[in-house]
Design an enzyme around this catalytic site. Sequence first.
Site, PDB file in Angstrom:
ATOM      1  N   ASP A   1      -1.999  -1.633 -11.735  1.00  0.00           N
ATOM      2  CA  ASP A   1      -1.020  -0.556 -11.737  1.00  0.00           C
ATOM      3  C   ASP A   1      -1.228   0.411 -12.897  1.00  0.00           C
ATOM      4  O   ASP A   1      -1.206   1.632 -12.709  1.00  0.00           O
ATOM      5  CB  ASP A   1       0.380  -1.164 -11.806  1.00  0.00           C
ATOM      6  CG  ASP A   1       1.464  -0.129 -11.970  1.00  0.00           C
ATOM      7  OD1 ASP A   1       1.999   0.335 -10.952  1.00  0.00           O
ATOM      8  OD2 ASP A   1       1.786   0.235 -13.118  1.00  0.00           O
ATOM      9  N   ALA A  40       3.159   2.257  -9.309  1.00  0.00           N
ATOM     10  CA  ALA A  40       2.026   2.450  -8.390  1.00  0.00           C
ATOM     11  C   ALA A  40       1.883   1.245  -7.467  1.00  0.00           C
ATOM     12  O   ALA A  40       1.652   1.391  -6.260  1.00  0.00           O
ATOM     13  CB  ALA A  40       0.743   2.680  -9.177  1.00  0.00           C
ATOM     14  N   ASP A  41       2.006   0.046  -8.026  1.00  0.00           N
ATOM     15  CA  ASP A  41       1.946  -1.169  -7.211  1.00  0.00           C
ATOM     16  C   ASP A  41       3.053  -1.180  -6.159  1.00  0.00           C
ATOM     17  O   ASP A  41       2.810  -1.421  -4.970  1.00  0.00           O
ATOM     18  CB  ASP A  41       2.090  -2.402  -8.103  1.00  0.00           C
ATOM     19  CG  ASP A  41       0.760  -2.965  -8.572  1.00  0.00           C
ATOM     20  OD1 ASP A  41      -0.252  -2.758  -7.888  1.00  0.00           O
ATOM     21  OD2 ASP A  41       0.735  -3.615  -9.626  1.00  0.00           O
ATOM     22  N   ALA A  42       4.290  -0.974  -6.609  1.00  0.00           N
ATOM     23  CA  ALA A  42       5.432  -1.071  -5.701  1.00  0.00           C
ATOM     24  C   ALA A  42       5.372   0.003  -4.621  1.00  0.00           C
ATOM     25  O   ALA A  42       5.680  -0.251  -3.449  1.00  0.00           O
ATOM     26  CB  ALA A  42       6.737  -0.964  -6.488  1.00  0.00           C
TER      27      ALA A  42
END
Length: 413
Positions: free
Chosen positions: A146, A174-176
């Site tokens: 992320d 960014a991950d979520a």
Amino acid sequence: MSAAVQEQAPLAGVQVVEFGQFIAGPGATQILADLGADVIKIESPNGDNGRRFGVSDATGGRSGLFMAYNRGKRSVVVDMRRPEGLTVARTLALQADVVVQNARAGVMRSLGLDAQSLREAKPGLVYVSVSGFGTLGPSRERPGLDIAAQAESGMMSITGERGGTPLKAGFPVADASTASATANAILAALYRQARTGRGETIETSLLAVAVSMQAQIWAEYQCTGRQPARSGNAQPLVAPAADLIEVRDGHIVISAYLDEHWRRLCRAIGMPALATDARFATNNDRVRNRAALIGLLADALGALEGEQARALLERHGVVVGVVRNYAQVLASEDVRASGLFQTIDDGVGGQLQLPGQPFTFTDAPPGATAQAVPRLGQHTAEVLAQAGFDTTDIARLHAQGVVQGEQFASALP
């Protein structure tokens, strides 16, 4: 999820096999699980690395990351370093409607579990790959996290105080967001699969999602030709907008940049003449004189508590928010009324209140309460039996260490 609720769930009957680690891949399949899909999480004997993230005495030996993105799934432990383990994994993948993986570049191809190999055997399969930087550019083999996506997408360059250093977001945005975007793509592919029987190969990356989330800023950059700059909480083109005001017990944020809203704000704070003050008469004036503007608002509202300021401004139709900490969010009547937080079995004998999906279905409710976070290998025997492996083969694979699971013998049919 109860059997009755499972039957009503939007993705009832859809089977998903996940080869996932950390957030982006598991987060996407978590959304599918909450919508009723049967998600089989294939793990190595060491498990998803997310199981160990942040584990300490302070967390009671539990990983918040893992619990957040893996509830309601079934865990199967397969040693894919061994040929028979690969056979098991391939069998499960080819029985699924969707396969999701976020392994390092080249790993799934080396195992014969890549999109081309599996879709040659099952053209109707939806196969999803999530990477850090995409599969076509020079960074395709770089590990993706992320923080790297936030840095290289431009996100960190615009986050932080004016004149200060770049900052990341306070959570792995960014991950979520990649998890959410990936789930959207899967749902579209499943819709076409249901209509036509056709599968799909889907690719996305943390970098691509992090860039696309900034669409408004990219448009402004293209329009003006000026590099976006860090501006703290303020919106650089309008004022007051997202500006932070200190009050007696914390902070509030205000958005009143439209002229009519600005006039409402001036009336709310008992200073109607401020609306025609030459320094603040237009939005451009307010942007140029933002520091003076915020100073006046702080003087007018600083003696109030956050909830008092919110009530005052809302009575005048001004957009305002109280900056809340997590305890205050959990106690919020609006949050409680939404039913967002669900009771989750943490997999080690306790329960937690964790946020579920941010939407509800009136006619087909997910109804997910007391969902369990799977223990490593908890469902290995059960899943293999349902996949058609007979009792003798399952016992042999377990004895040879090809598959693993807790209470293995008692779980066999």
